[in-house]
Write an enzyme that holds these catalytic residues in place. Structure first.
Site, PDB file in Angstrom:
ATOM      1  CG  ASP A  25      -2.066   0.951   1.118  1.00 33.11           C
ATOM      2  OD1 ASP A  25      -2.257   1.544   0.032  1.00 33.11           O
ATOM      3  OD2 ASP A  25      -2.786   1.137   2.114  1.00 33.11           O
ATOM      4  CG  HIS A  42       0.254   2.045  -9.566  1.00 30.35           C
ATOM      5  ND1 HIS A  42      -0.042   1.748  -8.261  1.00 30.35           N
ATOM      6  CD2 HIS A  42      -0.807   2.766 -10.032  1.00 30.35           C
ATOM      7  CE1 HIS A  42      -1.220   2.261  -7.937  1.00 30.35           C
ATOM      8  NE2 HIS A  42      -1.711   2.881  -8.999  1.00 30.35           N
ATOM      9  CG  LEU A 136       9.639 -17.111  -3.100  1.00 33.75           C
ATOM     10  CD1 LEU A 136       9.320 -17.199  -1.612  1.00 33.75           C
ATOM     11  CD2 LEU A 136      10.081 -15.681  -3.437  1.00 33.75           C
TER      12      LEU A 136
END
Ligand code: FPP
Length: 247
Positions: A25, A42, A136
């Site tokens: 955020d 962004h 991962l």
């Protein structure tokens, strides 16, 4: 032997969460603070995501889920939705090589079909290309909402009961979890939210039942390895009881 000369007991290995979820955020506020378009916030957020993925793999985290686009984000102004979806598409194209090289297996959870056929195909191709990654597991939540995910699971279960292939008595938490986008994955142990906001915002509602939360006062585009390390330290110091009283 004096106390000072005593060999130190080996330090207990730090507790590393198996699965970390991140609510990324603050891209908009980061951009506003610089007087640049939100799209640049962004874009910088996507770079922070890359740093976070690398740091998570280094830290030995097995699963990382990044909340990149919520079901509610479709209601943002059309231009921002377009910027975000274009960024996701570009990310899928440019990042796959790096993910393969780093042993990262990518999966997308959420309603990918809402992005249209081309993007859904690009997602499937990226998932297939990274399928052998064993270092991962990276989930990117796209057009994701926890309530929608739970409702979709309930719908599928109701269909099976209606057609007679499942008994109502067979519906328990384990079975229900198997109908979610995260079927077969561990629940998140730790959920991080940046930017100082303290909300879950429809993220992994079912799965977060016993997650620890860490809220960090940093805007997502500024996030890096040191922030993740601080969140992991915070997590390692928590006592998790799962509703059980110990001792
Ligand atoms: C919240 O910031 C962030 C988003 C809605 C999008 C998250 C997307 C990225 C981090 C970039 C893409 C990531 C990947 C993995 C491709 P906000 O716009 O709500 O910020 P604000 O609350 O400050 O306005």
């Amino acid at each position: 032997m004096s106390a000072a000369a005593k060999p130190l007991a080996p330090a207990a290995p730090a507790r590393v969460p198996a699965h970390v979820g991140v609510i990324m955020d603050g891209n908009g506020r980061w951009a506003a603070a610089r007087g640049v378009p939100r799209a640049l916030g962004h874009k910088a957020g996507a770079e922070a995501a890359r740093r976070c993925i690398e740091a998570a793999a280094e830290a030995g985290i097995g699963w990382l889920t990044l909340f990149a686009f919520s079901s509610e984000n479709w209601q943002r102004p059309a231009e921002e939705v377009q910027d975000l979806t274009a960024l996701m598409r570009a990310y899928l194209k440019t990042e796959v090589g790096r993910l393969v090289k780093d042993g990262v297996r990518l999966r997308v959870i959420g309603e990918r079909e809402r992005f249209g056929e081309d993007t859904a195909r690009a997602i499937a191709a990226a998932e297939a290309a990274t399928a052998a990654g064993a270092r991962l597991n990276l989930n990117i939540a796209l057009s994701y909402g926890g309530r929608a995910e739970i409702a979709a699971a309930a719908r599928q279960i109701a269909r099976r009961v209606a057609e007679g292939s499942l008994l109502p008595e067979e519906v328990d938490e384990r079975l229900f979890g198997g109908f979610l986008g995260t079927a077969g994955m561990p629940d998140p142990d730790l959920i991080i939210r940046t930017s100082g906001e303290k909300r879950i915002s429809n993220f992994l509602l079912w799965q977060a039942a016993y997650a620890e939360f860490v809220f960090q006062d940093v805007l997502w585009p500024d996030y890096g390895a040191a922030h993740l390390a601080a969140a992991l330290d915070d997590f390692a110091a928590r006592e998790r009881r799962y509703g059980v009283r110990l001792g």
